[in-house]
Design a protein around this motif. Structure first.
Motif, mmCIF file in Angstrom:
data_model
loop_
_atom_site.group_PDB
_atom_site.id
_atom_site.type_symbol
_atom_site.label_atom_id
_atom_site.label_comp_id
_atom_site.label_asym_id
_atom_site.label_seq_id
_atom_site.Cartn_x
_atom_site.Cartn_y
_atom_site.Cartn_z
ATOM 1 N N SER A 123 13.365 -4.331 7.443
ATOM 2 C CA SER A 123 13.046 -4.361 6.013
ATOM 3 C C SER A 123 14.300 -4.199 5.169
ATOM 4 O O SER A 123 14.208 -3.938 3.977
ATOM 5 C CB SER A 123 12.050 -3.243 5.678
ATOM 6 O OG SER A 123 12.644 -1.965 5.892
ATOM 7 N N TRP A 157 10.255 0.717 -0.373
ATOM 8 C CA TRP A 157 9.801 -0.499 0.307
ATOM 9 C C TRP A 157 8.317 -0.353 0.571
ATOM 10 O O TRP A 157 7.820 0.753 0.808
ATOM 11 C CB TRP A 157 10.543 -0.695 1.628
ATOM 12 C CG TRP A 157 10.212 -1.986 2.334
ATOM 13 C CD1 TRP A 157 10.857 -3.180 2.187
ATOM 14 C CD2 TRP A 157 9.159 -2.210 3.292
ATOM 15 N NE1 TRP A 157 10.269 -4.138 2.996
ATOM 16 C CE2 TRP A 157 9.228 -3.572 3.686
ATOM 17 C CE3 TRP A 157 8.174 -1.396 3.849
ATOM 18 C CZ2 TRP A 157 8.355 -4.129 4.609
ATOM 19 C CZ3 TRP A 157 7.283 -1.946 4.773
ATOM 20 C CH2 TRP A 157 7.385 -3.299 5.140
ATOM 21 N N SER A 159 4.820 -2.770 2.332
ATOM 22 C CA SER A 159 4.349 -4.015 2.945
ATOM 23 C C SER A 159 3.605 -4.890 1.938
ATOM 24 O O SER A 159 3.572 -6.118 2.085
ATOM 25 C CB SER A 159 3.445 -3.706 4.145
ATOM 26 O OG SER A 159 2.302 -2.950 3.764
#
Length: 271
Positions: A123, A157, A159
């Motif tokens: 990521s 971050w 998803s």
């Protein structure tokens, strides 16, 4: 809990959006490791998963039916036939199980070879450069977030910013008009292959913005513009007892999002 599903018919000659019940998602999934949090240097291997607080979603390694490839994904935990809603390495499949998922000191989620340490997916492109005590957590919305300790409300971050083929409540398909980044759904290549397929669904910002369903570069369906209450081409989109919906257009972003009112059901749009 059976999800109420909004699905895109994949026939090229005729496209429609329908409500129905989902009975798909035959995958092979590893056993459970009952925790919702991933701390720095902790590892998820092929025989472990993490589970959201109310056991709604699960994250770990899986293999689609009739496939020898392996992926990191998120799926509904309590549906008898596992139903994958998000895939991390969809275009970088794994051919064996000697892989591990780790959270680094920099707040980066890394999928790597357990023997060589070679990074297969990460990521890194979206995490901040400097993070103090990062924590990863799987939420009951199906969102996996990485946040700085004490600041869960501002993930570094998540998803939900990297859509695959499934649109869950609280997700956004959208355009960031400042950065030029677009979030759109992209279909699986086939029922056994989660790599990016031909079909996509997102917002066309030319003229007055509206969602469009694409087959490659060909427009298959458009909703019509937002009229303040609903999309003009979706007369059945109206206030209801299951979910709220929102369309936002300003100088910074354009997005559509819905939120569940009745949490006893689970709703998702599948491309």
């Amino acid at each position: 809990m059976v999800p109420v599903t909004l699905m895109a018919d994949r026939r090229v000659t005729k496209t429609k959006l329908i409500f129905g019940f989902l009975f798909v998602g035959y995958v092979s999934i590893a056993c459970t490791y009952a925790a919702d949090t991933l701390f720095v240097k902790e590892t998820i291997r092929y025989n472990k998963t993490i589970v959201s607080p109310q056991e709604t979603f699960e994250l770990g390694f899986f293999s689609p039916a009739n496939s020898t490839n392996h992926y990191v994904g998120i799926w509904y935990k309590k549906i008898p036939k596992p139903t994958v809603v998000w895939v991390a390495n969809r275009d970088a499949s794994l051919t064996d199980t000697s892989r591990e998922l780790t959270l680094t000191l920099q707040g980066v989620l890394v999928l790597q070879d357990a023997t060589t340490g070679n990074i297969l997916w990460s990521s890194a492109n979206s995490s901040r450069a400097s993070v103090m005590n990062p924590i990863g957590q799987l939420l009951d919305t199906g969102n996996f977030i990485i946040y700085q300790e004490g600041d869960q409300e501002n993930p570094i971050w998540q998803s939900f910013d990297f859509l695959t083929d499934t649109f869950l409540p609280e997700m956004k398909y959208s355009w960031n008009l400042v950065t030029g980044v677009e979030w759109r759904l992209t279909s699986w290549k086939s029922v056994n292959d989660p790599s990016s397929g031909n079909f996509s669904y997102g917002i066309d910002k030319r003229g007055y913005p509206q969602p469009i369903l694409m087959d490659g570069t060909s427009i298959m369906f458009r909703t019509g513009p937002w009229n303040g209450l609903r999309y003009t081409g979706l007369p059945n989109l109206r206030p209801n007892s299951v979910y709220n919906f929102t369309f936002v257009l300003n100088q910074r972003e354009i997005y559509y999002r819905n939120e569940l009112i009745n949490t006893s059901v689970s709703m998702r749009l599948v491309l």
